[in-house]
Design an enzyme around this catalytic site. Structure first.
Site, PDB file in Angstrom:
ATOM      1  N   LYS A  22       0.697  -1.066   0.382  1.00 54.11           N
ATOM      2  CA  LYS A  22      -0.067  -0.038  -0.004  1.00 54.11           C
ATOM      3  C   LYS A  22       0.589   1.082   0.021  1.00 54.11           C
ATOM      4  CE  LYS A  22      -1.851   1.543   4.123  1.00 54.11           C
ATOM      5  NZ  LYS A  22      -1.090   2.853   4.227  1.00 54.11           N
ATOM      6  N   ASN A  23       2.133   1.272   0.931  1.00 56.08           N
ATOM      7  CA  ASN A  23       3.063   2.683   0.998  1.00 56.08           C
ATOM      8  C   ASN A  23       3.752   2.835  -0.239  1.00 56.08           C
ATOM      9  OD1 ASN A  23       1.144   2.698   3.124  1.00 56.08           O
ATOM     10  ND2 ASN A  23       3.227   2.968   5.088  1.00 56.08           N
ATOM     11  N   ARG A  92      -4.384  10.578   5.201  1.00 61.51           N
ATOM     12  CA  ARG A  92      -2.997  11.942   5.184  1.00 61.51           C
ATOM     13  C   ARG A  92      -2.135  11.156   3.895  1.00 61.51           C
ATOM     14  NH1 ARG A  92      -1.542  14.027   9.220  1.00 61.51           N
ATOM     15  NH2 ARG A  92       0.237  13.788   8.928  1.00 61.51           N
ATOM     16  N   CYS A 116      -3.523  13.154  13.512  1.00 59.46           N
ATOM     17  CA  CYS A 116      -3.464  11.210  13.165  1.00 59.46           C
ATOM     18  C   CYS A 116      -3.685  11.014  14.952  1.00 59.46           C
ATOM     19  CB  CYS A 116      -2.425  11.097  13.218  1.00 59.46           C
ATOM     20  SG  CYS A 116      -2.424   9.435  12.535  1.00 59.46           S
ATOM     21  N   ARG A 121       1.082  15.382  13.356  1.00 59.65           N
ATOM     22  CA  ARG A 121       1.647  14.506  12.734  1.00 59.65           C
ATOM     23  C   ARG A 121       2.140  15.658  11.066  1.00 59.65           C
ATOM     24  NH1 ARG A 121       0.236   8.306  10.096  1.00 59.65           N
ATOM     25  NH2 ARG A 121       1.719   9.025   8.645  1.00 59.65           N
ATOM     26  N   PRO A 122       3.445  16.685  11.289  1.00 59.37           N
ATOM     27  CA  PRO A 122       3.227  17.394  10.895  1.00 59.37           C
ATOM     28  C   PRO A 122       3.479  17.386   9.038  1.00 59.37           C
ATOM     29  CG  PRO A 122       4.432  16.967  11.801  1.00 59.37           C
ATOM     30  CD  PRO A 122       3.425  15.732  12.453  1.00 59.37           C
ATOM     31  N   VAL A 123       3.561  18.344   8.484  1.00 57.46           N
ATOM     32  CA  VAL A 123       3.138  18.537   6.910  1.00 57.46           C
ATOM     33  C   VAL A 123       4.477  19.117   6.182  1.00 57.46           C
ATOM     34  CG1 VAL A 123       1.437  16.592   5.722  1.00 57.46           C
ATOM     35  CG2 VAL A 123       1.560  19.164   5.831  1.00 57.46           C
ATOM     36  N   ASP A 124       5.180  19.416   7.701  1.00 62.44           N
ATOM     37  CA  ASP A 124       5.915  21.420   7.550  1.00 62.44           C
ATOM     38  C   ASP A 124       6.968  21.040   6.684  1.00 62.44           C
ATOM     39  OD1 ASP A 124       6.684  19.718   9.612  1.00 62.44           O
ATOM     40  OD2 ASP A 124       8.002  20.924  10.046  1.00 62.44           O
ATOM     41  N   ASP A 304       6.266   1.163  12.155  1.00 64.26           N
ATOM     42  CA  ASP A 304       5.185   0.460  11.081  1.00 64.26           C
ATOM     43  C   ASP A 304       4.899  -1.062  11.889  1.00 64.26           C
ATOM     44  OD1 ASP A 304       3.346   2.429   9.880  1.00 64.26           O
ATOM     45  OD2 ASP A 304       4.000   2.212   8.433  1.00 64.26           O
ATOM     46  N   ARG A 396      -8.255  -0.377   5.800  1.00 61.01           N
ATOM     47  CA  ARG A 396      -7.434   1.064   5.012  1.00 61.01           C
ATOM     48  C   ARG A 396      -5.837  -0.362   4.507  1.00 61.01           C
ATOM     49  NH1 ARG A 396      -5.858   5.445   8.400  1.00 61.01           N
ATOM     50  NH2 ARG A 396      -5.078   5.871   6.809  1.00 61.01           N
TER      51      ARG A 396
HETATM   52  C1  UD1 Z   1       5.619   7.093   5.998  1.00 55.60           C
HETATM   53  C2  UD1 Z   1       4.176   6.268   6.104  1.00 55.60           C
HETATM   54  C3  UD1 Z   1       4.305   5.451   7.682  1.00 55.60           C
HETATM   55  C4  UD1 Z   1       5.069   5.031   8.562  1.00 55.60           C
HETATM   56  C5  UD1 Z   1       6.125   5.665   8.200  1.00 55.60           C
HETATM   57  C6  UD1 Z   1       7.244   5.838   8.852  1.00 55.60           C
HETATM   58  C7  UD1 Z   1       2.730   6.123   3.858  1.00 55.60           C
HETATM   59  C8  UD1 Z   1       1.602   6.563   3.462  1.00 55.60           C
HETATM   60  N1  UD1 Z   1       2.801   5.996   5.796  1.00 55.60           N
HETATM   61  O1  UD1 Z   1       4.349   8.482   6.608  1.00 55.60           O
HETATM   62  O2  UD1 Z   1       3.021   3.837   7.853  1.00 55.60           O
HETATM   63  O3  UD1 Z   1       4.849   4.684   9.911  1.00 55.60           O
HETATM   64  O4  UD1 Z   1       6.130   6.719   6.994  1.00 55.60           O
HETATM   65  O5  UD1 Z   1       7.853   5.202   8.042  1.00 55.60           O
HETATM   66  O6  UD1 Z   1       3.865   5.755   3.376  1.00 55.60           O
HETATM   67  N2  UD1 Z   1       7.631  14.810   9.392  1.00 55.60           N
HETATM   68  C9  UD1 Z   1       7.879  16.152   9.938  1.00 55.60           C
HETATM   69  N3  UD1 Z   1       7.343  17.105   9.012  1.00 55.60           N
HETATM   70  C10 UD1 Z   1       6.693  17.026   8.400  1.00 55.60           C
HETATM   71  C11 UD1 Z   1       6.983  14.866   7.442  1.00 55.60           C
HETATM   72  C12 UD1 Z   1       7.432  14.046   8.726  1.00 55.60           C
HETATM   73  O7  UD1 Z   1       8.504  16.650  11.266  1.00 55.60           O
HETATM   74  O8  UD1 Z   1       6.598  16.999   7.038  1.00 55.60           O
HETATM   75  C13 UD1 Z   1       8.608  13.886  10.761  1.00 55.60           C
HETATM   76  C14 UD1 Z   1       7.344  12.852  11.761  1.00 55.60           C
HETATM   77  O9  UD1 Z   1       6.640  13.707  12.536  1.00 55.60           O
HETATM   78  C15 UD1 Z   1       7.838  11.589  12.373  1.00 55.60           C
HETATM   79  C16 UD1 Z   1       8.501  11.587  11.136  1.00 55.60           C
HETATM   80  O10 UD1 Z   1       9.267  13.012  10.452  1.00 55.60           O
HETATM   81  O11 UD1 Z   1       8.422  11.727  13.111  1.00 55.60           O
HETATM   82  C17 UD1 Z   1       8.801  10.592   9.420  1.00 55.60           C
HETATM   83  O12 UD1 Z   1       7.908  10.881   9.171  1.00 55.60           O
HETATM   84  P1  UD1 Z   1       7.782  10.531   7.776  1.00 55.60           P
HETATM   85  O13 UD1 Z   1       8.687   9.555   7.108  1.00 55.60           O
HETATM   86  O14 UD1 Z   1       7.165  11.586   6.716  1.00 55.60           O
HETATM   87  O15 UD1 Z   1       6.204   9.134   7.795  1.00 55.60           O
HETATM   88  P2  UD1 Z   1       5.016   9.324   6.326  1.00 55.60           P
HETATM   89  O16 UD1 Z   1       5.359   9.874   5.216  1.00 55.60           O
HETATM   90  O17 UD1 Z   1       3.948  10.073   6.559  1.00 55.60           O
END
Ligand code: UD1
Length: 419
Positions: A22-23, A92, A116, A121-124, A304, A396
């Protein structure tokens, strides 16, 4: 709402086919927006998150059809560049459309995902990255509104590696003018699968499988066909199921190099392994040894799999500590596991698990995807009946999980109703 019911105590035995990841498929679907035409992704399981992404692409104007695990996407008529809150709030990863939309169409309006189940879970990184690539970005009414006539290559250095931001900005950079360098990039197999897909589309990318990706923008990309990689988290979950039930399980269609960290930990626990081509067999020991785990980025032990590992350690011989360094609040499964008789104490982002002789069946509540998996695993060894409620979370990311467990000898079924 459906629930999964388990009558625990059966040793699992037999073979299970691992589905497509999926991911890994989610970013491929989003990447199809980077070119006009017909794409095919083979090995696509029926999962709610993939249906959500398909609906997202349809809103944008793509045609998406899935038959016999073959997903066909036609992106010729994309004309709406908005990812609405109604869809993004359910998944997300919808934010993956941001990079491709801005790169190909010059504009995107993507809802901010919000929190979440287990915390923020930021997207910055996504937003800062697309700005660095030259887009004008505003946040309005809960939406990221990004515009750019043409993205311009830049240097991006993540504070911590992010799978999502690496994929998003990688996609955006493929059509940017000039060269983009992404440093401290995530190296998860999902990222590598995306790089391979983009290369097939005609992108120019160096550094595949490393923490430094160098992307030379091209004017145009072309559609392509690809096979999805196997789901390493589903594979890990079934290995833990074999271990926790004292069984013998063979995984078919799995990529060993993606699950090495999990296999190493399971060896420490006392499991034995034999390996074949794209398959692995686990033989569980009589008694599970307690083994500490710390989640880290790939190739480390995945976050995960943290919830599933805690379930396993709940019945281990001894005390173990499980630390999540990626998502520090991701422990909503802990109080539910305790309802089954597990002895777990939380100390910040570390769970201290005292293994018990027996878990006892009860009703428990799924709070998120991997938490649901851990509750099912615990239910497989718990004495008596376990009802795992709110099982829509599991749909999911695990295809027909109860059918796969049933085939391995578990007494497990789905029932309608429940909270
Ligand atoms: C993806 C996976 C999720 C998995 C995660 C970590 C998908 C759809 N989801 O989530 O199942 O648990 O990788 O392997 O593939 N962070 C920030 N700012 C950002 C983005 C991330 O601070 O803009 C931080 C997060 O809070 C976290 C770390 O970076 O602590 C890693 O997160 P990230 O690898 O981005 O996770 P996802 O891509 O959301």
């Amino acid at each position: 709402m459906d629930k999964i019911v388990i009558s625990g105590g059966k040793k699992l035995n037999g073979e299970v086919e691992i589905s497509g990841s999926k991911n890994a498929i989610l970013p491929l679907m989003a990447a199809s927006l980077l070119a006009s035409g017909d794409f095919t992704i083979n090995g696509v399981p029926q999962l709610r998150d993939l249906k959500t992404m398909a609906n997202m692409l349809r809103i944008i104007g793509a045609e998406v059809v899935v038959e016999n695990e073959k997903m066909k996407i036609n992106t010729k008529n994309c004309n709406c560049f908005k990812a609405p809150y109604e869809l993004v709030k359910t998944m997300r990863a919808s934010i993956y459309v941001l990079g491709p939309l801005v790169a190909r169409f010059g504009e995107a309006e993507v809802s901010l995902p919000g929190g979440c189940a287990w915390g923020p879970r930021p997207v910055d990184f996504h937003i800062q990255g697309i700005k660095k690539l030259g887009a004008e970005v505003e946040l309005e009414n809960g939406y990221i509104i990004a515009k750019a006539k043409k993205l311009i290559g830049t240097r991006i250095n993540f504070d911590i590696p992010s799978v999502g931001a690496t994929c998003n900005l990688l996609m955006a950079a493929t059509l940017a003018k000039g060269t983009t360098v992404i440093e401290n990039a995530a190296m998860e197999p999902d990222v590598t699968a995306l790089v391979e897909f983009l290369l097939k589309m005609g992108a120019k990318i160096d550094g595949i499988g490393t923490t430094k990706l160098e992307i030379e923008g091209v004017d145009e990309l072309k559609p392509t066909e690809v096979n999805a990689i196997p789901d390493r988290i589903e594979a890990g979950t079934f290995l833990v199921a074999g271990a926790i039930t004292g069984g013998k399980i063979t995984l078919k269609n799995c990529e060993i190099s993606h699950i090495e960290a999990i296999i190493e930990k399971l060896k420490e626990v006392g499991c034995e392994f034999t390996f074949g081509k794209n398959e692995v067999t686990l033989i569980a020991p009589e008694k599970i040894r307690a083994v500490d785990v710390k989640t880290t980025v790939f190739p480390g032990f995945p976050t995960d799999m943290q919830a599933q590992w805690i379930a396993l350690m709940s019945v281990a011989n001894g005390t173990s500590s499980i630390t999540d360094t990626i998502y520090k609040d991701r422990f909503t499964h802990v109080p539910e596991l305790c309802r089954l008789g597990a002895e777990i104490k939380l100390n910040d982002n570390t769970a201290i698990v005292h293994g018990v002789q027996k878990l006892k069946g009860a009703s428990v509540m799924s709070t998120d995807l991997r938490a649901s998996a851990s509750l099912i695993l615990a239910g497989l060894v718990a004495e008596g009946r376990t009802d795992v409620l709110r099982v829509y979370h599991i749909d999911r990311g695990y295809e027909k999980i109860e059918k796969k467990f049933e085939k391995l000898g578990a007494s497990i079924w789905r029932e309608e109703g429940g909270l």
